[in-house]
Design an enzyme around this catalytic site. Sequence first.
Site, PDB file in Angstrom:
ATOM      1  N   GLU A 153      16.362 -16.347  51.611  1.00  0.00           N
ATOM      2  CA  GLU A 153      16.835 -17.346  50.651  1.00  0.00           C
ATOM      3  C   GLU A 153      17.072 -16.647  49.317  1.00  0.00           C
ATOM      4  O   GLU A 153      16.211 -15.907  48.833  1.00  0.00           O
ATOM      5  CB  GLU A 153      15.818 -18.476  50.488  1.00  0.00           C
ATOM      6  N   GLU A 166      10.947 -19.982  62.234  1.00  0.00           N
ATOM      7  CA  GLU A 166      12.011 -19.745  61.249  1.00  0.00           C
ATOM      8  C   GLU A 166      11.795 -18.389  60.594  1.00  0.00           C
ATOM      9  O   GLU A 166      10.661 -17.989  60.318  1.00  0.00           O
ATOM     10  CB  GLU A 166      12.005 -20.860  60.199  1.00  0.00           C
TER      11      GLU A 166
END
Length: 292
Positions: free
Chosen positions: A110, A106
């Site tokens: 964010e 990943e």
Amino acid sequence: MNRIRYCFELVSVLFLMFTANARARGRGAIDFDVNYVVTWGQDHILKLNQGKEVQLSMDYSSGSGFESKSHYGSGFFQMRIKLPPRDSAGVVTAFYLTSKGDTHDEVDFEFLGNRQGKPIAIQTNVFSNGQGGREQKFVPWFDPTTSFHTYGILWNPYQIVFYVDKVPIRVFKNIKKSGVNYPSKPMQLVASLWNGENWATSGGKEKINWAYAPFKAQYQGFSDHGCHVNGQSNNANVCGSTRYWWNTRTYSQLSANEQKVMENVRAKYMTYDYCSDRPRYPVPPSECRWNQ
């Protein structure tokens, strides 16, 4: 008279160049449905501008999200995003690459909301073979809620680079030879707006103020600059060819100027680096010395 004619002709040429560029930009805008699909919160997603823009929303009942139809093994992925305004503490807006499973890879952007008047945090993270814990946080040098800004991820066999408005803010190098796992599984591009109040703002102390709901984030830029790969495969190495421009030598490392710009941004705007968190990591993770 000749001078006036010259000025008129120059203005005419500049006008034609401007209109041509505008048309080119218009042709380059890709409809959301070409490369992406809504995955959750279907009634909380609105397509705008003939599908060239998508608005995610979140209220007490649900957030929302979408993902790419394709899996990728390398590429340069960008999205233009405008974040929820006002009091957005506990609200997480995300843009990231991810594979599936417990040992997933990943690469995260964010955006962690905050109380009105306090800065939103840009948090980056890298997971490889299920191992994360590599957070770095930045305070943006602009207001990300008033206009669109471009966030990019370069992922190739040499490095992962995080960009904000084409400015590199972080590099994660492929140093597998030193025993550090590097994202190598096929990944999809994902975007979401969700409730992260248990951790996102002040370590979870600041909860969502639902009086400001629905929270809304806008996304633009749905083009596809990645190497497509079978999502059932566990190996993205087939996408390492230099026939893809993002895998060429130019993108194997930052230029001297890019490195200088990144160091300046990190010195001024980085607020947290896992590599410097001694209570958490008494001995810095081995990749830290390679990624400064």
